[in-house]
Design a protein around this motif. Structure first.
Motif, PDB file in Angstrom:
ATOM      1  N   ALA A   1       1.235  -0.772   0.044  1.00 45.00           N
ATOM      2  CA  ALA A   1       0.116   0.258   0.194  1.00 45.00           C
ATOM      3  C   ALA A   1       1.090   1.235  -0.544  1.00 45.00           C
ATOM      4  O   ALA A   1       0.567   2.282  -0.766  1.00 45.00           O
ATOM      5  CB  ALA A   1      -1.292  -0.057   1.051  1.00 45.00           C
ATOM      6  N   ALA A   2       2.296   1.848   0.346  1.00 38.59           N
ATOM      7  CA  ALA A   2       3.132   2.502   0.949  1.00 38.59           C
ATOM      8  C   ALA A   2       3.248   2.703  -0.585  1.00 38.59           C
ATOM      9  O   ALA A   2       3.826   3.532  -0.690  1.00 38.59           O
ATOM     10  CB  ALA A   2       4.083   2.240   2.187  1.00 38.59           C
ATOM     11  N   LEU A   3       3.886   1.465  -1.761  1.00 40.70           N
ATOM     12  CA  LEU A   3       4.410   1.540  -2.942  1.00 40.70           C
ATOM     13  C   LEU A   3       3.143   2.511  -3.281  1.00 40.70           C
ATOM     14  O   LEU A   3       3.671   1.818  -4.675  1.00 40.70           O
ATOM     15  CB  LEU A   3       5.187   0.887  -3.352  1.00 40.70           C
ATOM     16  CG  LEU A   3       6.514   0.453  -2.968  1.00 40.70           C
ATOM     17  CD1 LEU A   3       6.702   0.976  -1.367  1.00 40.70           C
ATOM     18  CD2 LEU A   3       7.790  -0.530  -3.245  1.00 40.70           C
ATOM     19  N   ASP A   4       2.001   2.048  -3.290  1.00 41.53           N
ATOM     20  CA  ASP A   4       0.616   2.055  -3.985  1.00 41.53           C
ATOM     21  C   ASP A   4       0.938   1.227  -5.669  1.00 41.53           C
ATOM     22  O   ASP A   4       0.337   0.998  -5.940  1.00 41.53           O
ATOM     23  CB  ASP A   4       0.547   3.025  -5.320  1.00 41.53           C
ATOM     24  CG  ASP A   4       1.100   4.845  -4.100  1.00 41.53           C
ATOM     25  OD1 ASP A   4      -0.047   4.502  -3.052  1.00 41.53           O
ATOM     26  OD2 ASP A   4       1.035   5.581  -4.579  1.00 41.53           O
ATOM     27  N   LEU A   5       1.687  -0.832  -4.731  1.00 44.53           N
ATOM     28  CA  LEU A   5       1.152  -1.231  -5.614  1.00 44.53           C
ATOM     29  C   LEU A   5      -0.191  -2.573  -5.564  1.00 44.53           C
ATOM     30  O   LEU A   5      -1.009  -1.444  -4.440  1.00 44.53           O
ATOM     31  CB  LEU A   5       2.286  -2.634  -5.327  1.00 44.53           C
ATOM     32  CG  LEU A   5       3.237  -2.369  -5.467  1.00 44.53           C
ATOM     33  CD1 LEU A   5       4.746  -3.380  -4.512  1.00 44.53           C
ATOM     34  CD2 LEU A   5       4.107  -1.793  -7.289  1.00 44.53           C
ATOM     35  N   PRO A   6      -0.690  -2.857  -6.351  1.00 45.89           N
ATOM     36  CA  PRO A   6      -2.112  -3.146  -6.059  1.00 45.89           C
ATOM     37  C   PRO A   6      -1.765  -3.981  -4.701  1.00 45.89           C
ATOM     38  O   PRO A   6      -1.293  -5.534  -4.465  1.00 45.89           O
ATOM     39  CB  PRO A   6      -2.472  -4.021  -7.197  1.00 45.89           C
ATOM     40  CG  PRO A   6      -1.641  -4.720  -7.900  1.00 45.89           C
ATOM     41  CD  PRO A   6      -0.377  -3.676  -8.051  1.00 45.89           C
TER      42      PRO A   6
END
Ligand code: PLP
Length: 290
Positions: free
Chosen positions: A60-65
């Motif tokens: 979530a911190a890296l905006d990954l799915p």
């Protein structure tokens, strides 16, 4: 018995010696992804729920799915089945943004033997040097793009710090902030004991929330320990009744020397390592969550 197991998130067992990543995978060219390292013991992934939760937070911190947690569980079970139940293993979950040219994230896991350095650290403890990390404990709050609480694949600085320590004769590192506060190791959480109080630096100071520390703190209260998160300075480490580096695969490595200064063996050394063993064997196991 396989010396290395490789399973992709679709549950397929792969040849661990065959190429897997594309040349433009963002894991390889940017370190743009997240990972987890998990101890396999008695055929079970220790504290797996804490690791899967951290994988989701890091993603979530890296905006990954959002990771497909059920698919991870299935892939983990397939890998452990292949690895076997009668030996320890070090499992790594890898989840990158995928190819630079686009498409799905890359997701796979490996299991391999526990490294000899881990066995030595558990048995003999560690000599550690403090090194400056170069940022303030405020940075996590003011600069979220620094990803300080996420377990990203960008570990080059951490590995450089370890090489720097090795060159000066130390086994490991404790990072300090620009204010001189204790942060963490390049791959571990710092823990001290003051009597029967266990203390670790606050995660708000821009350190990774350690699964081993979390598991330990969940059980320590019922074993007559108090647990705290508090700002620590290097002098607190020297004055403590015990200093350890905690991590998923090594577990509790006692620090016997800090910046060249020998530290006395803690009275609670055996009790603490027994408690960490117990914690990682019981907290956040799959049965726990069921
Ligand atoms: N801090 C850092 C930077 C780490 O790399 C690790 C190891 O993964 C830890 C702390 C300890 O975390 P854990 O106990 O989940 O292994």
């Amino acid at each position: 018995m396989a010396e290395q197991v490789l399973v992709t998130l679709d549950g397929e067992l792969r040849d661990p010696d065959a190429p897997l990543l594309r040349a433009d995978d963002l894991a390889a060219v940017r370190g743009d992804g997240v990972f987890e390292t998990v101890l396999i013991r008695d055929g079970a992934p220790c504290t797996i729920e804490l690791h899967l939760a951290r994988l989701c937070n890091s993603a979530a911190a890296l905006d990954l799915p959002a990771p497909d947690v059920e698919a991870w569980r299935i892939a983990i079970a397939i890998a452990i089945d292949e690895w076997g139940a009668n030996r320890e293993g070090a499992m790594r979950l890898v989840y990158s943004r995928g190819r630079e040219s686009g498409g799905e994230p890359t997701a796979y896991l490996t299991i391999g033997p526990v490294a000899p350095r881990v066995v030595a650290a558990r048995r003999d403890g560690l000599s550690v040097c403090t090194l400056e990390r170069g940022y303030s404990v405020d940075l996590a709050a003011t600069a979220p793009w620094q990803l300080l609480g996420a377990k990203t694949l960008s570990y080059a600085t951490n590995m450089a710090a370890l090489r720097h320590a090795h060159a000066s004769g130390a086994d490991d590192v404790i990072f300090t902030s620009s204010e001189g506060l204790v942060l963490e190791g390049p791959r571990s959480t710092v823990l001290i004991a003051r009597g029967r109080t266990l203390i670790t630096p606050p995660v708000e100071h821009g350190i990774l929330p350690g699964t081993t520390q979390q598991a330990l703190f969940q059980v320590a209260g019922t074993h007559r320990f108090r647990c705290e998160m508090a700002a620590l300075r290097p002098a607190d480490l020297i004055a403590a009744d015990g200093l350890w580096l905690l991590s998923s695969v090594t577990l509790a490595a006692r620090v016997h020397t800090l910046d060249g200064l020998p530290l006395p063996a803690p009275e609670i050394a055996d009790e603490l390592s027994g408690l960490v063993d117990l914690a990682v064997g019981t907290v956040g196991a799959e049965a726990d969550a069921a």
